[in-house]
Design an enzyme around this catalytic site. Structure first.
Site, PDB file in Angstrom:
ATOM      1  N   ASP A  22      14.201  71.571  19.868  1.00  0.00           N
ATOM      2  CA  ASP A  22      13.157  71.947  18.903  1.00  0.00           C
ATOM      3  C   ASP A  22      11.942  72.523  19.631  1.00  0.00           C
ATOM      4  O   ASP A  22      10.805  72.132  19.381  1.00  0.00           O
ATOM      5  CB  ASP A  22      12.762  70.739  18.043  1.00  0.00           C
TER       6      ASP A  22
ATOM      7  N   ILE B  51      -3.695  62.617  14.621  1.00  0.00           N
ATOM      8  CA  ILE B  51      -3.841  63.837  15.427  1.00  0.00           C
ATOM      9  C   ILE B  51      -2.732  64.867  15.163  1.00  0.00           C
ATOM     10  O   ILE B  51      -2.935  66.047  15.366  1.00  0.00           O
ATOM     11  CB  ILE B  51      -3.950  63.535  16.949  1.00  0.00           C
TER      12      ILE B  51
ATOM     13  N   GLY C 230       4.497  63.695  13.759  1.00  0.00           N
ATOM     14  CA  GLY C 230       5.590  63.592  14.720  1.00  0.00           C
ATOM     15  C   GLY C 230       6.917  63.822  14.030  1.00  0.00           C
ATOM     16  O   GLY C 230       6.970  64.142  12.842  1.00  0.00           O
TER      17      GLY C 230
ATOM     18  N   TYR D 217       9.153  61.632  13.220  1.00  0.00           N
ATOM     19  CA  TYR D 217       9.521  60.593  12.249  1.00  0.00           C
ATOM     20  C   TYR D 217       8.341  59.974  11.528  1.00  0.00           C
ATOM     21  O   TYR D 217       8.512  59.236  10.574  1.00  0.00           O
ATOM     22  CB  TYR D 217      10.304  59.476  12.967  1.00  0.00           C
ATOM     23  N   GLY D 218       7.142  60.241  12.000  1.00  0.00           N
ATOM     24  CA  GLY D 218       5.983  59.637  11.345  1.00  0.00           C
ATOM     25  C   GLY D 218       4.720  60.354  11.781  1.00  0.00           C
ATOM     26  O   GLY D 218       4.765  61.415  12.395  1.00  0.00           O
ATOM     27  N   ARG D 219       3.599  59.757  11.472  1.00  0.00           N
ATOM     28  CA  ARG D 219       2.315  60.365  11.841  1.00  0.00           C
ATOM     29  C   ARG D 219       1.886  59.856  13.217  1.00  0.00           C
ATOM     30  O   ARG D 219       2.162  58.704  13.560  1.00  0.00           O
ATOM     31  CB  ARG D 219       1.265  60.042  10.789  1.00  0.00           C
ATOM     32  N   VAL D 220       1.219  60.731  13.961  1.00  0.00           N
ATOM     33  CA  VAL D 220       0.766  60.366  15.306  1.00  0.00           C
ATOM     34  C   VAL D 220      -0.753  60.202  15.280  1.00  0.00           C
ATOM     35  O   VAL D 220      -1.471  61.081  14.786  1.00  0.00           O
ATOM     36  CB  VAL D 220       1.164  61.454  16.342  1.00  0.00           C
TER      37      VAL D 220
END
Length: 273
Positions: free
Chosen positions: A131, A13, A16, A18-21
């Protein structure tokens, strides 16, 4: 794909910190969740330590305008961070020309008021987000705003330690963050100003420049260029957000009572009845 016998992983979706959400399904409750998947192979131990600190900081936060942390677990290859699932897009996606494009003043004020509510809570809890931008503001189908992505957030008590660590996204960065002269709660307020411009025009200030020249201009210019055709109320709000002296910049609570926020909130509330 089943994870930990408790969740199934669906489609991606968003990205993120640090990685994919991914959208996830809680196999016990039938609820949808968001699961950020962080590769253990591709992350240095130092990064994992930072992530664990962010989890520690995020897990105790509880406010309607902050994405809820629901838990985390490890598999052999990944750390999984489970978060509240928010069905709608980020504000950055909503203003994408392929979706709705730039937003009208009352709606911008309606969203920004909620961002400020979230920041009042964070700052009272001693947390700086660092951020704030359209991509890190999600909306529910009822129009409730949720601040997400605590990847570079930090405790105010760590501000001195982290003073020489630039974090955030260039076009939304406050001058004191760029110059490393001291991050503080009102550094988030500068980013709120940039986000207001982003919601009105589709892009933050200086977006026509490469990041390095943009950072230089943020430091050099008295205030970032303001879009034409803004009402005097928005212009005043932005000038306050863009005070170069972070100590003189109003805090989130003060800005919530700004006439532009107050009057636009009334317009939105009236039209919803």
């Amino acid at each position: 794909m089943a994870l930990d016998n408790k969740y199934m992983l669906g489609h991606e979706i968003r990205k993120g910190a640090y990685g994919r959400v991914y959208k996830g399904l809680d196999l016990e409750k039938g609820d949808f969740v968001a699961i950020e998947q962080v590769s253990l192979q591709n992350s240095a131990q130092e990064n994992l330590n930072i992530i664990m600190r962010q989890i520690d900081l995020h897990k105790d936060l509880n406010h309607k305008n902050i994405i809820k942390y629901l838990g985390s677990f490890m598999t052999e290859t990944h750390l999984h961070i489970v978060l509240e699932y928010v069905e709608n897009d980020s504000l950055a996606n909503i203003i994408n020309p392929n979706n709705f494009g730039p937003l009208p003043e009352p709606l911008v004020a309606f969203y920004i008021a909620q961002v400020l509510e979230g920041l009042v809570y964070l700052h009272e809890e001693g947390v700086i987000h660092r951020d704030i931008k359209g991509a890190n503001i999600l909306t529910t189908k009822e129009g409730v705003v949720k601040l997400v992505d605590f990847g570079v957030a930090m405790k105010l008590t760590e501000a001195d330690v982290n003073m020489h660590f630039v974090a955030g996204t260039p076009y939304w960065m406050a001058p004191e963050v760029i110059e490393m002269t001291g991050v503080c709660a009102t550094s988030d307020i500068w980013s709120v100003g940039c986000t207001v411009i982003e919601l009105f025009t589709g892009v933050p200030p200086y977006y026509d420049l490469q990041p390095m020249p943009a950072l230089f201009r943020i430091i050099q210019d008295e205030i970032p260029p303001l879009p034409d055709s803004l009402s005097p109320g928005v212009t005043d709000f932005l000038r306050q957000c863009f005070n170069k002296d972070a100590r003189l910049r109003p805090d989130a609570k003060t800005l919530l009572s700004h006439p532009w926020i107050q009057s636009s909130r009334r317009v939105v509330l009236q039209s919803s009845h």
